[in-house]
Design an enzyme around this catalytic site. Sequence first.
Site, mmCIF file in Angstrom:
data_model
loop_
_atom_site.group_PDB
_atom_site.id
_atom_site.type_symbol
_atom_site.label_atom_id
_atom_site.label_comp_id
_atom_site.label_asym_id
_atom_site.label_seq_id
_atom_site.Cartn_x
_atom_site.Cartn_y
_atom_site.Cartn_z
ATOM 1 C CG ASN A 79 -0.330 -29.549 -3.520
ATOM 2 O OD1 ASN A 79 -0.686 -30.508 -2.850
ATOM 3 N ND2 ASN A 79 0.047 -29.671 -4.783
ATOM 4 C CB CYS A 111 -1.691 -36.488 -3.879
ATOM 5 S SG CYS A 111 -0.114 -36.072 -4.655
ATOM 6 C CG HIS A 112 -1.509 -36.955 -9.850
ATOM 7 N ND1 HIS A 112 -2.076 -36.174 -10.830
ATOM 8 C CD2 HIS A 112 -0.381 -36.304 -9.485
ATOM 9 C CE1 HIS A 112 -1.320 -35.119 -11.060
ATOM 10 N NE2 HIS A 112 -0.278 -35.192 -10.265
ATOM 11 C CG HIS A 137 3.795 -33.681 -2.799
ATOM 12 N ND1 HIS A 137 3.440 -32.352 -2.768
ATOM 13 C CD2 HIS A 137 2.978 -34.263 -3.726
ATOM 14 C CE1 HIS A 137 2.455 -32.123 -3.637
ATOM 15 N NE2 HIS A 137 2.164 -33.280 -4.223
#
Length: 463
Positions: A151, A173-174, A209
Amino acid sequence: MGDLIKIAYIGGGSKQWARKFMADLAVEEGLGGEIALYDIDVEAAERNLRIGSYVNQDERTKSKFEYKLYEHIENALESADFVIISILPGTFKEMRSDVHAPEKYGVYQSVGDTVGPGGVLRAMRTVPIYEDFASKIRDICPDAWVINFTNPMSICTKTLYDVFPQIKAFGCCHEVFHAQDFLTCVLKEIKGISVNRKQIYTDACGINHFTWITEARYRDIDLLSLLPEFIERFYEEGYYEGEDRFAFRYDTFAYGNKVKLDLYMKYGVLGAAGDRHLAEFMPCTWYLKDPETVKNWQFGLTTVDFREKQQAELISESIEMAEGKKTFPVVKSDEEAVQLMKAIMGYETVVSNVNMPNMGQMPQMPLGSIVETNCVFSNGQVKPVVSKELPTAVANLVYRNCVNIDTTYEGIKERNLGKIYAAFANQPLCGALSMDELMALFKEMCYNTEKYIAPYFKLEEYF
C-alpha cells in the site's frame, strides 16, 4: 514433478504476507522451482530462507520450492516467471508521522496508508522505489507476471504501468473477501443457510479500499435484499464477520460493520472494504471526527505503537520458526494469489477482484486510473470484467478520491510539491482545516519523512 517456476519475492511485507504465501504454495499440487528472496532487511530474508527449508520437510507440503537468498535484486529477478512485491516504505518512525502528526490538527486516521494525509506522504516515499522496481523488471524479466501487495495499492500499481506500460501486473487486496464473508453471515442469519464466500457471486468495483458491491447473489437469492432485515436486527449492536461477532470491542483490526451498513442505507450499495478503510475516504465529520465518534461507529484507530508491538511479536515468532523451535503452520490461507498464479499458468479459470488500469471496466472513472473490479484469470491472460454502474452519488465519492490519487501520482512523478499539495489539501479527511493549517501540516509531515523524500523533492525551495 509439476511445473517448475521461479518466483522473485521482493521484500517480506508484514511477515504475515510472506508466511501465508509460502504456506499457500506448499499446499498446492503440481508446482515447484525456486523462490528468490530479496529484501533490504537481509535478516528477514534469511529467516524466510530457513523457514522455507522446514516447510519443505513438512508432511503436509505437496509442492516443494528451493529457497535462495540474493544480495542484489537484479539476480533475484533474472528469469523470474512471477514477481511478488510486498514492502514497507520507510520505517515505523515515518509511519508514526503519517498516522499521528495530523491528530494535532484534529485529523484522525484509522489506517493512514492509502488516502488522507498519511496516504499522500506514504506515496511520496513509495513511488520512487516502485519506479526502480518497474525499470528493473522491464530490463531483466519483462515477461514476468507482477503481483503487488504494497500500500498504497493504487499508486504502486499505477507506477509500475507508467514506467513500463507493457508490464503484466495487478494489485491484490483481501478487503473484498471480508465483505463477502460478511454477506455469508447475512445469509446465515436471515435464511439459515451456511456457505463459503466463494460460493456467492459479487459484482465489486471502485478503487482499492473504497470498493462497492452492486450485486451479490447466492444461487437465486439476492443477498443485498436481505440487508434491511439484517440491519433491523443487528445494526445497533454491531456484527463483525469473524469468529467473534463482537471482536471490534477488543481487536483494533475488527469493526462492527456499522459504517458499511450506514452507507448501504444512504446509497443502496454495499461498501466492500472494512469500516476502517471506508471511513477514510469520506468527509472528516462523518465517521472520523474524533476518537469518541470512531468508538460510536464501532471501529478503532490503529496506533503505530500497536503496529510496532505486533511486528516485534511476529519477528520473534519467525525467529522461533527459523530455529525450528516452533512449527510453521502449513495450512491454506484465505488469500488467492497462488490460485491466480495457477490460473495464469493454465490450471483453471478464476474470477477475482484485483487492481488494474481502467480500460473501460469502470466507465464512470477516468481511463488509465487504477480501479478494482472483477477480472477473469485464465491461461496467460487477465481480462477485466465491465462492472455494473455505481449510483451517481457513490460514483462522485469514488471519482473525487480517484482523481486525488492520480494527482498525487502525477505530482510525485514530476517531483512537483505544489501539485502534491493540491491533492493533499483536497483529501476528504482534511476538509475542516484552513489553508494555513493545511500548509503547516504538509510541511511538518514532509520534513518528518525527509530522509526518504529529500533526494527527490526540493523541500527548502518549496517551503
